[in-house]
Scaffold this motif. Sequence first.
Motif, PDB file in Angstrom:
ATOM      1  N   ALA A   1       4.467  10.984   2.666  1.00  0.00           N
ATOM      2  CA  ALA A   1       3.992   9.786   1.991  1.00  0.00           C
ATOM      3  C   ALA A   1       4.481   8.763   2.789  1.00  0.00           C
ATOM      4  CB  ALA A   1       4.909   9.691   0.677  1.00  0.00           C
ATOM      5  N   SER A   2       3.557   7.645   2.789  1.00  0.00           N
ATOM      6  CA  SER A   2       3.862   6.204   3.513  1.00  0.00           C
ATOM      7  C   SER A   2       3.748   5.285   2.605  1.00  0.00           C
ATOM      8  CB  SER A   2       2.591   6.372   4.686  1.00  0.00           C
ATOM      9  OG  SER A   2       1.204   6.402   4.006  1.00  0.00           O
ATOM     10  N   VAL A   3       4.403   4.300   3.124  1.00  0.00           N
ATOM     11  CA  VAL A   3       4.495   2.968   2.504  1.00  0.00           C
ATOM     12  C   VAL A   3       3.925   1.751   3.491  1.00  0.00           C
ATOM     13  CG1 VAL A   3       5.669   0.995   1.153  1.00  0.00           C
ATOM     14  CG2 VAL A   3       6.148   3.662   0.984  1.00  0.00           C
ATOM     15  N   ALA A   4       3.208   0.808   3.164  1.00  0.00           N
ATOM     16  CA  ALA A   4       2.818  -0.252   4.255  1.00  0.00           C
ATOM     17  C   ALA A   4       2.858  -1.818   3.644  1.00  0.00           C
ATOM     18  CB  ALA A   4       1.684  -0.037   4.963  1.00  0.00           C
ATOM     19  N   LEU A   5       3.246  -2.503   4.238  1.00  0.00           N
ATOM     20  CA  LEU A   5       3.436  -4.033   3.675  1.00  0.00           C
ATOM     21  C   LEU A   5       2.332  -4.850   4.740  1.00  0.00           C
ATOM     22  CD1 LEU A   5       4.289  -6.114   1.641  1.00  0.00           C
ATOM     23  CD2 LEU A   5       5.946  -6.594   3.102  1.00  0.00           C
ATOM     24  N   VAL A   6       1.152  -5.258   4.016  1.00  0.00           N
ATOM     25  CA  VAL A   6      -0.145  -5.716   4.831  1.00  0.00           C
ATOM     26  C   VAL A   6      -0.492  -6.983   4.350  1.00  0.00           C
ATOM     27  CG1 VAL A   6      -2.570  -5.300   5.224  1.00  0.00           C
ATOM     28  CG2 VAL A   6      -0.896  -3.354   5.271  1.00  0.00           C
ATOM     29  N   GLN A   7      -0.750  -8.060   5.284  1.00  0.00           N
ATOM     30  CA  GLN A   7      -1.384  -9.323   5.174  1.00  0.00           C
ATOM     31  C   GLN A   7      -2.686  -9.646   5.752  1.00  0.00           C
ATOM     32  OE1 GLN A   7       1.245 -12.764   5.475  1.00  0.00           O
ATOM     33  NE2 GLN A   7       0.536 -13.264   3.543  1.00  0.00           N
ATOM     34  N   GLY A   8      -3.908  -9.389   5.083  1.00  0.00           N
ATOM     35  CA  GLY A   8      -5.084  -9.468   5.746  1.00  0.00           C
ATOM     36  C   GLY A   8      -5.227  -7.997   6.649  1.00  0.00           C
TER      37      GLY A   8
ATOM     38  N   ALA B   1      -2.106  12.123   9.855  1.00  0.00           N
ATOM     39  CA  ALA B   1      -2.052  12.440   8.013  1.00  0.00           C
ATOM     40  C   ALA B   1      -2.441  10.997   7.722  1.00  0.00           C
ATOM     41  CB  ALA B   1      -0.802  12.675   7.746  1.00  0.00           C
ATOM     42  N   PRO B   2      -2.925  10.942   6.315  1.00  0.00           N
ATOM     43  CA  PRO B   2      -3.413   9.654   5.765  1.00  0.00           C
ATOM     44  C   PRO B   2      -2.205   8.813   5.802  1.00  0.00           C
ATOM     45  CG  PRO B   2      -4.183  11.514   4.343  1.00  0.00           C
ATOM     46  CD  PRO B   2      -3.206  12.006   5.578  1.00  0.00           C
ATOM     47  N   HIS B   3      -2.277   7.501   6.031  1.00  0.00           N
ATOM     48  CA  HIS B   3      -1.259   6.563   6.153  1.00  0.00           C
ATOM     49  C   HIS B   3      -1.529   5.438   5.399  1.00  0.00           C
ATOM     50  CE1 HIS B   3       2.237   4.217   7.391  1.00  0.00           C
ATOM     51  NE2 HIS B   3       2.856   5.165   7.934  1.00  0.00           N
TER      52      HIS B   3
ATOM     53  N   GLU C   1       6.011  -0.687   7.951  1.00  0.00           N
ATOM     54  CA  GLU C   1       5.317   0.529   7.690  1.00  0.00           C
ATOM     55  C   GLU C   1       6.503   1.402   7.635  1.00  0.00           C
ATOM     56  OE1 GLU C   1       3.292   3.168  10.585  1.00  0.00           O
ATOM     57  OE2 GLU C   1       3.114   1.232  11.592  1.00  0.00           O
ATOM     58  N   GLN C   2       6.235   2.744   6.644  1.00  0.00           N
ATOM     59  CA  GLN C   2       7.312   3.670   6.560  1.00  0.00           C
ATOM     60  C   GLN C   2       6.794   5.177   6.132  1.00  0.00           C
ATOM     61  OE1 GLN C   2      11.755   4.278   4.738  1.00  0.00           O
ATOM     62  NE2 GLN C   2      11.003   2.395   4.678  1.00  0.00           N
ATOM     63  N   THR C   3       7.196   6.119   6.725  1.00  0.00           N
ATOM     64  CA  THR C   3       6.931   7.180   6.154  1.00  0.00           C
ATOM     65  C   THR C   3       7.962   8.129   5.814  1.00  0.00           C
ATOM     66  OG1 THR C   3       4.975   7.336   8.050  1.00  0.00           O
ATOM     67  CG2 THR C   3       5.597   9.552   6.984  1.00  0.00           C
ATOM     68  N   VAL C   4       7.901   8.843   4.634  1.00  0.00           N
ATOM     69  CA  VAL C   4       8.961   9.814   4.025  1.00  0.00           C
ATOM     70  C   VAL C   4       8.567  11.060   3.851  1.00  0.00           C
ATOM     71  CG1 VAL C   4      10.294   7.808   3.281  1.00  0.00           C
ATOM     72  CG2 VAL C   4       8.737   8.713   1.634  1.00  0.00           C
ATOM     73  N   THR C   5       9.319  12.116   3.823  1.00  0.00           N
ATOM     74  CA  THR C   5       9.007  13.375   3.275  1.00  0.00           C
ATOM     75  C   THR C   5       9.117  13.412   1.756  1.00  0.00           C
ATOM     76  OG1 THR C   5       9.806  14.290   5.263  1.00  0.00           O
ATOM     77  CG2 THR C   5       9.654  15.777   3.539  1.00  0.00           C
ATOM     78  N   MET C   6       8.113  13.895   1.212  1.00  0.00           N
ATOM     79  CA  MET C   6       8.050  13.936  -0.502  1.00  0.00           C
ATOM     80  C   MET C   6       8.658  15.214  -0.852  1.00  0.00           C
ATOM     81  SD  MET C   6       6.554  11.388  -1.755  1.00  0.00           S
ATOM     82  CE  MET C   6       6.071  11.893  -3.374  1.00  0.00           C
ATOM     83  N   ARG C   7       8.805  16.472  -0.148  1.00  0.00           N
ATOM     84  CA  ARG C   7       9.351  17.675  -0.494  1.00  0.00           C
ATOM     85  C   ARG C   7      11.054  17.746  -0.078  1.00  0.00           C
ATOM     86  NH1 ARG C   7       5.378  22.789   0.739  1.00  0.00           N
ATOM     87  NH2 ARG C   7       6.592  23.487  -1.227  1.00  0.00           N
ATOM     88  N   ASN C   8      11.669  16.897  -1.151  1.00  0.00           N
ATOM     89  CA  ASN C   8      12.879  16.799  -0.959  1.00  0.00           C
ATOM     90  C   ASN C   8      13.646  17.195  -2.287  1.00  0.00           C
ATOM     91  OD1 ASN C   8      15.846  15.948  -0.901  1.00  0.00           O
ATOM     92  ND2 ASN C   8      15.344  14.918   0.867  1.00  0.00           N
TER      93      ASN C   8
ATOM     94  N   ALA D   1       0.498  -1.153   0.055  1.00  0.00           N
ATOM     95  CA  ALA D   1       0.091  -0.244  -0.171  1.00  0.00           C
ATOM     96  C   ALA D   1       0.866   1.283  -0.142  1.00  0.00           C
ATOM     97  CB  ALA D   1      -0.771  -0.074   1.328  1.00  0.00           C
ATOM     98  N   ILE D   2       0.592   2.236  -0.733  1.00  0.00           N
ATOM     99  CA  ILE D   2       1.066   3.647  -0.905  1.00  0.00           C
ATOM    100  C   ILE D   2       0.290   4.676  -0.930  1.00  0.00           C
ATOM    101  CG2 ILE D   2       2.881   5.072  -2.556  1.00  0.00           C
ATOM    102  CD1 ILE D   2       3.108   2.296  -4.170  1.00  0.00           C
ATOM    103  N   ASP D   3       0.653   5.704  -0.270  1.00  0.00           N
ATOM    104  CA  ASP D   3      -0.046   6.923  -0.178  1.00  0.00           C
ATOM    105  C   ASP D   3       0.803   8.535  -0.165  1.00  0.00           C
ATOM    106  OD1 ASP D   3      -2.952   8.117   0.294  1.00  0.00           O
ATOM    107  OD2 ASP D   3      -1.578   9.413   1.699  1.00  0.00           O
ATOM    108  N   ALA D   4       0.345   9.072  -0.815  1.00  0.00           N
ATOM    109  CA  ALA D   4       1.154  10.331  -0.879  1.00  0.00           C
ATOM    110  C   ALA D   4       0.411  11.637  -1.438  1.00  0.00           C
ATOM    111  CB  ALA D   4       2.372  10.237  -2.027  1.00  0.00           C
TER     112      ALA D   4
END
Length: 222
Positions: free
Chosen positions: A15-22, A171-173, A28-35, A7-10
């Motif tokens: 921005a965030s990334v997650a690996l989900v099973q069920g 924030a959305p995640h 999960e991880q959160t990163v800054t987009m404005r770089n 899963a990805i959201d920005a």
Amino acid sequence: MSALTLAIDASTYAASVALVQGETLLREQTVTMRNPRQERLMPAIAESLADVGVREIERIVCGAGPGSFTSLRIAASIAKGLAVATEKPLFAISSLLLLVGGTPATHTEGRWLTLLDAMRGESFGQLIEVTSSGVIREASELRVVREEEIAVLARTMHAHTLGPGRAIDAAPHARGVARLGAHPSLRTPVDVSSWEPDYGRLAEAQVRWEMAHGRSLNARPE
């Protein structure tokens, strides 16, 4: 065994990334987009997949907005590229649903006026409910709300405000996907060739261009 989901959201600059099973959140991880020096979302995805490998992913979910035009386009491009490369289905879900799904404070029954910055003193707003059984669902249409209208709207809706800088500051995640498995958006994949995020409104650059030229950017000149 439940499908392994990337899963990805920005929709914001976080921005965030997650690996989900069920319903289980694996990573999960959160990163800054404005770089200005480097793009951080794709490296975060690679790190999240380091243990399982991209070929083990069974589906990809991307936050569909509304929100930051540039950030949403980057996330959507990455999600579509991964879907094509791996031949896995791509699903799109509202970033406002991910805002509720990814926020611990919303794990109980309640009504949430979800808000994300729309610039110009306005916010994208939508009422989202969490039922007693834990189902997360939209309870109003998406709208653009002026800042001075938000408090009255929240009282009228009997809702708490939720979003960056709001009563519940969040924030959305992408991890919100773990709580949204029953949502209709996650039942039918999008057409990768034609899908685009819901930006909520036109980009500032497009608005300025159309004002300067007196016509829609997509309209053919006579």
